[in-house]
Design a protein around this motif. Structure first.
Motif, mmCIF file in Angstrom:
data_model
loop_
_atom_site.group_PDB
_atom_site.id
_atom_site.type_symbol
_atom_site.label_atom_id
_atom_site.label_comp_id
_atom_site.label_asym_id
_atom_site.label_seq_id
_atom_site.Cartn_x
_atom_site.Cartn_y
_atom_site.Cartn_z
ATOM 1 N N GLY A 1 0.784 -1.230 0.000
ATOM 2 C CA GLY A 1 0.000 0.000 0.000
ATOM 3 C C GLY A 1 0.815 1.278 0.000
ATOM 4 N N VAL A 2 2.079 1.197 -0.419
ATOM 5 C CA VAL A 2 2.934 2.391 -0.478
ATOM 6 C C VAL A 2 3.577 2.470 -1.869
ATOM 7 C CG1 VAL A 2 3.418 2.333 1.993
ATOM 8 C CG2 VAL A 2 4.952 1.141 0.402
ATOM 9 N N PRO A 3 3.927 3.684 -2.304
ATOM 10 C CA PRO A 3 4.540 3.823 -3.636
ATOM 11 C C PRO A 3 5.911 3.165 -3.742
ATOM 12 C CG PRO A 3 3.705 5.946 -2.851
ATOM 13 C CD PRO A 3 3.664 4.997 -1.692
ATOM 14 N N ASP A 4 6.692 3.191 -2.649
ATOM 15 C CA ASP A 4 8.057 2.674 -2.679
ATOM 16 C C ASP A 4 8.339 1.979 -1.344
ATOM 17 O OD1 ASP A 4 10.935 2.426 -2.429
ATOM 18 O OD2 ASP A 4 11.136 3.852 -4.073
ATOM 19 N N ILE A 5 8.502 0.659 -1.382
ATOM 20 C CA ILE A 5 8.674 -0.090 -0.136
ATOM 21 C C ILE A 5 9.990 0.249 0.560
ATOM 22 C CG2 ILE A 5 7.221 -2.002 -0.877
ATOM 23 C CD1 ILE A 5 9.761 -3.600 -1.506
ATOM 24 N N TRP A 6 11.014 0.614 -0.212
ATOM 25 C CA TRP A 6 12.320 0.905 0.384
ATOM 26 C C TRP A 6 12.306 2.255 1.100
ATOM 27 C CZ3 TRP A 6 14.628 -3.495 0.515
ATOM 28 C CH2 TRP A 6 14.394 -4.417 -0.507
ATOM 29 N N VAL A 7 11.634 3.212 0.509
ATOM 30 C CA VAL A 7 11.464 4.504 1.179
ATOM 31 C C VAL A 7 10.617 4.325 2.432
ATOM 32 C CG1 VAL A 7 10.435 6.808 0.967
ATOM 33 C CG2 VAL A 7 11.762 5.859 -0.931
ATOM 34 N N ALA A 8 9.568 3.531 2.322
ATOM 35 C CA ALA A 8 8.685 3.291 3.469
ATOM 36 C C ALA A 8 9.452 2.639 4.621
ATOM 37 C CB ALA A 8 7.509 2.403 3.047
ATOM 38 N N ARG A 9 10.315 1.676 4.297
ATOM 39 C CA ARG A 9 11.096 1.028 5.353
ATOM 40 C C ARG A 9 12.069 2.014 6.005
ATOM 41 N NH1 ARG A 9 15.850 -3.223 4.406
ATOM 42 N NH2 ARG A 9 16.724 -1.260 3.671
ATOM 43 N N THR A 10 12.745 2.814 5.186
ATOM 44 C CA THR A 10 13.663 3.816 5.734
ATOM 45 C C THR A 10 12.914 4.794 6.625
ATOM 46 O OG1 THR A 10 15.142 3.636 3.830
ATOM 47 C CG2 THR A 10 15.303 5.645 5.145
ATOM 48 N N ASN A 11 11.709 5.153 6.219
ATOM 49 C CA ASN A 11 10.920 6.100 7.007
ATOM 50 C C ASN A 11 10.549 5.544 8.381
ATOM 51 O OD1 ASN A 11 11.007 8.123 5.107
ATOM 52 N ND2 ASN A 11 9.042 7.578 4.165
ATOM 53 N N ILE A 12 10.369 4.237 8.475
ATOM 54 C CA ILE A 12 10.071 3.633 9.773
ATOM 55 C C ILE A 12 11.215 3.906 10.737
ATOM 56 C CG2 ILE A 12 9.718 1.449 11.011
ATOM 57 C CD1 ILE A 12 8.435 0.365 8.417
ATOM 58 N N PHE A 13 12.446 3.700 10.263
ATOM 59 C CA PHE A 13 13.609 3.944 11.123
ATOM 60 C C PHE A 13 13.782 5.438 11.378
ATOM 61 C CE2 PHE A 13 18.105 4.238 12.218
ATOM 62 C CZ PHE A 13 18.213 3.203 13.143
ATOM 63 N N ARG A 14 13.619 6.244 10.347
ATOM 64 C CA ARG A 14 13.778 7.692 10.493
ATOM 65 C C ARG A 14 12.798 8.262 11.500
ATOM 66 N NH1 ARG A 14 12.918 9.089 5.626
ATOM 67 N NH2 ARG A 14 14.998 9.626 4.861
ATOM 68 N N GLU A 15 11.605 7.725 11.540
ATOM 69 C CA GLU A 15 10.563 8.225 12.436
ATOM 70 C C GLU A 15 10.661 7.656 13.848
ATOM 71 O OE1 GLU A 15 7.050 7.207 10.310
ATOM 72 O OE2 GLU A 15 7.503 8.554 8.619
ATOM 73 N N GLY A 16 11.727 6.903 14.123
ATOM 74 C CA GLY A 16 11.921 6.374 15.472
ATOM 75 C C GLY A 16 11.029 5.208 15.796
ATOM 76 N N ARG A 17 10.698 4.375 14.791
ATOM 77 C CA ARG A 17 9.787 3.245 15.026
ATOM 78 C C ARG A 17 10.460 1.893 14.799
ATOM 79 N NH1 ARG A 17 5.917 2.768 11.652
ATOM 80 N NH2 ARG A 17 6.371 4.398 10.113
ATOM 81 N N ASP B 1 18.429 13.677 8.361
ATOM 82 C CA ASP B 1 17.439 14.564 8.972
ATOM 83 C C ASP B 1 16.642 13.858 10.067
ATOM 84 O OD1 ASP B 1 16.092 12.823 7.322
ATOM 85 O OD2 ASP B 1 14.784 14.333 6.410
ATOM 86 N N MET B 2 17.111 12.690 10.498
ATOM 87 C CA MET B 2 16.413 11.933 11.528
ATOM 88 C C MET B 2 16.486 12.666 12.868
ATOM 89 S SD MET B 2 17.092 7.956 12.499
ATOM 90 C CE MET B 2 16.513 7.204 14.018
ATOM 91 N N GLU B 3 15.349 12.778 13.544
ATOM 92 C CA GLU B 3 15.306 13.506 14.810
ATOM 93 C C GLU B 3 15.996 12.731 15.932
ATOM 94 O OE1 GLU B 3 11.987 15.375 17.877
ATOM 95 O OE2 GLU B 3 11.471 15.047 15.772
ATOM 96 N N ASP B 4 15.717 11.449 16.038
ATOM 97 C CA ASP B 4 16.394 10.627 17.051
ATOM 98 C C ASP B 4 17.855 10.430 16.667
ATOM 99 O OD1 ASP B 4 13.999 10.387 18.310
ATOM 100 O OD2 ASP B 4 13.748 8.237 17.976
ATOM 101 N N ASP B 5 18.709 10.289 17.654
ATOM 102 C CA ASP B 5 20.105 9.955 17.384
ATOM 103 C C ASP B 5 20.206 8.480 17.003
ATOM 104 O OD1 ASP B 5 21.239 12.422 17.784
ATOM 105 O OD2 ASP B 5 21.585 12.111 19.920
ATOM 106 N N PHE B 6 21.099 8.197 16.056
ATOM 107 C CA PHE B 6 21.331 6.810 15.686
ATOM 108 C C PHE B 6 22.829 6.544 15.627
ATOM 109 C CE2 PHE B 6 21.625 8.924 11.605
ATOM 110 C CZ PHE B 6 22.573 8.204 10.899
ATOM 111 N N GLY B 7 23.193 5.293 15.758
ATOM 112 C CA GLY B 7 24.585 4.895 15.684
ATOM 113 C C GLY B 7 24.790 3.827 14.629
ATOM 114 N N ILE B 8 26.057 3.617 14.250
ATOM 115 C CA ILE B 8 26.427 2.610 13.257
ATOM 116 C C ILE B 8 27.368 1.620 13.920
ATOM 117 C CG2 ILE B 8 27.532 2.196 11.030
ATOM 118 C CD1 ILE B 8 26.749 5.034 10.235
#
Length: 485
Positions: free
Chosen positions: A310-326, A342-349
């Motif tokens: 139900g999304v235009p791009d599954i890869w963008v949708a997946r990235t957005n889940i992480f970007r949105e802190g979910r 531009d992710m609001e939460d801090d993330f590490g690698i």
């Protein structure tokens, strides 16, 4: 720390390059100049062993795919723009052009596998291209057909110099021959290395402790990852279903198993002096496959991109889940960190998890279907000239790209902490080249993907059913490469 400079530069420059040289992806409006002093490291004093030469305006042609909205152009850029990445590419080419009185040009094509053009040129004995940049798997037929120069026959390319990634060049050797090059000339080789990203806020809320310390202590394993992902997934919107709109412990894809296996130190193939060998049928490797399967099969922990609907791009949708802190963890290639700037939460690698604590090192590999390499077609009439130009071009890539790192990365736009810098050092120091898998010889890649993502664990029987056929393909490939003069 000298290795980490290149990787941090890679991520930072990828981020800056999104809007340069024909890129459409919107990014921040400010620009940074790459006009800074070279890094003061022990490698700064190293110079290429190339002579002075005037090639009289020779057109040096590099065939490569056109830019997309997700990849910066690492081959050519027409003018300076004040953007760190594009200016670094522009300056590298200009310095090389001035050094040898040549004109560097990119021969673009919309075809995803540009090696077909190289094959056709070789069949016609047409000296049409001076170099080719292609995804690793795309070079398979060119290698097998003898259409690429062995690096040993390119007299001025020195894989031991710091501007080449000698470990990747040497570990890609087949039958004593090395056809592919990797290094500062490209960033799409290192950009497609498997890594893990984690949400620091969610890790703190879950009381996971210092994740970086776990890595340093050798305790970052598959079991640890699974333990961390327990009880994270939850129905955020209260609709009674767990979908991409909810919270997840782990984000991946159907290819995640390949990345996890590389982290476990598992090689699907090995290139030795007497052949290419299929390794997955060993008892140790099948045990690792079983463990990776058990983790991947856990639907309550992991969301596959391919399951999103139900999304235009599954890869963008997946990235957005992480970007949105979910999502707590996401396994993907290194360049995906750019999309999180531009992710609001801090993330590490951090590195890929080990199989267990007895494993000596953290390891990873590159995606053969997306990481790119540089090669020289055998139709090139003057390998001495071409290797001279490529060696110098790789050298100035280091002296133009690396300074740009300072202007961009120290502002913390993609890599946000010193611990991630330390982790990136660890990752790049332990990249392994599974050349049979990278070239997708036989059904290696699809067999692994199918086994790991099957509804039930049929790994033992699946390997038994394909191992002879895969080994036959590996033998055929090795024999053809061995026969190349």
């Amino acid at each position: 720390m000298k290795k980490v400079f290149s990787i941090l530069l890679l991520i930072a420059l990828l981020a800056e390059g999104m809007t340069s040289c024909g890129q459409d992806t919107p990014t921040e409006t400010e620009t940074e100049s790459a006009d800074t002093a070279p890094l003061e490291t022990d490698e700064t004093a190293v110079t290429p062993d190339v002579p002075e030469q005037d090639f009289g305006g020779y057109a040096f042609r590099i065939i490569s795919t056109k830019d997309s909205t997700t990849l910066p152009n690492e081959i050519d850029c027409d003018e300076q723009s004040g953007n760190a990445l594009s200016d670094a590419v522009y300056e590298r080419n200009l310095l090389t052009e001035e050094k040898y009185n040549i004109v560097i040009s990119q021969v673009p094509t919309n075809n995803d596998y540009i090696s077909k053009f190289v094959e056709n040129a070789c069949i016609a004995n047409d000296d049409a291209y001076d170099a080719a940049v292609e995804i690793i798997a795309g070079f398979k037929n060119c290698i097998m057909s003898g259409y690429l120069y062995d690096v040993s026959d390119l007299p001025y390319i020195d894989a031991e110099k710091p501007w080449w990634t000698g470990s990747m060049i040497n570990s890609s050797e087949i039958a004593g021959k090395r056809f592919l090059t990797f290094g500062d000339f490209l960033w799409t080789d290192k950009a497609r290395i498997w890594t893990v990203m984690f949400n620091k806020n969610m890790a703190k809320e879950a009381a996971l402790g210092d994740v970086y310390a776990l890595v340093r202590e050798g305790k970052w394993t598959l079991d640890t990852l699974e333990e961390h992902c327990q009880n994270v997934t939850r129905d955020l919107n209260g609709d009674g279903a767990i979908t991409h709109e909810d919270v997840w412990g782990f984000l991946g894809s159907n290819n995640t198993g390949t990345g996890l296996l590389s982290g476990c130190g598992i090689m699907a193939t090995e290139s030795t002096g007497d052949g290419l060998h299929f390794l997955l049928d060993s008892a140790q490797n099948m045990d690792a496959l079983d463990k990776v399967y058990a983790f991947i099969a856990s639907d309550e922990k992991m969301l596959r991109a391919e399951s999103i609907t139900g999304v235009p791009d599954i890869w963008v949708a997946r990235t957005n889940i992480f970007r949105e802190g979910r999502a707590l963890y996401q396994i993907d290639v290194m360049e995906k960190a750019v999309a999180l700037r531009d992710m609001e939460d801090d993330f590490g690698i951090i590195p890929m998890p080990k199989l267990d604590e007895t494993q000596a090192e953290y390891t990873t590999t590159y995606q053969g279907w997306s990481a790119r390499a540089l090669a020289v077609p055998t139709t090139v009439s003057d390998p001495e000239r071409n290797s001279m130009i490529l060696e110098y071009m790789a050298y100035v890539s280091r002296d133009t790209m690396r300074p740009a790192f300072y202007d961009v990365t120290l502002q913390g736009k993609s890599v946000r902490d010193k611990e991630s810098a330390e982790m990136l050092d660890m990752i790049i120091d332990n990249v392994t080249a599974d050349i049979g898998l990278a070239l997708e010889i036989g059904t290696i890649r699809t067999s692994i993907t199918d086994m790991i993502n099957a509804e039930s664990n049929t790994i033992a029987s699946s390997i038994a059913s394909v191992s002879d056929a895969i080994q036959a393909k590996l033998d055929e490939f090795y024999e053809k490469v061995s026969a190349i003069d």
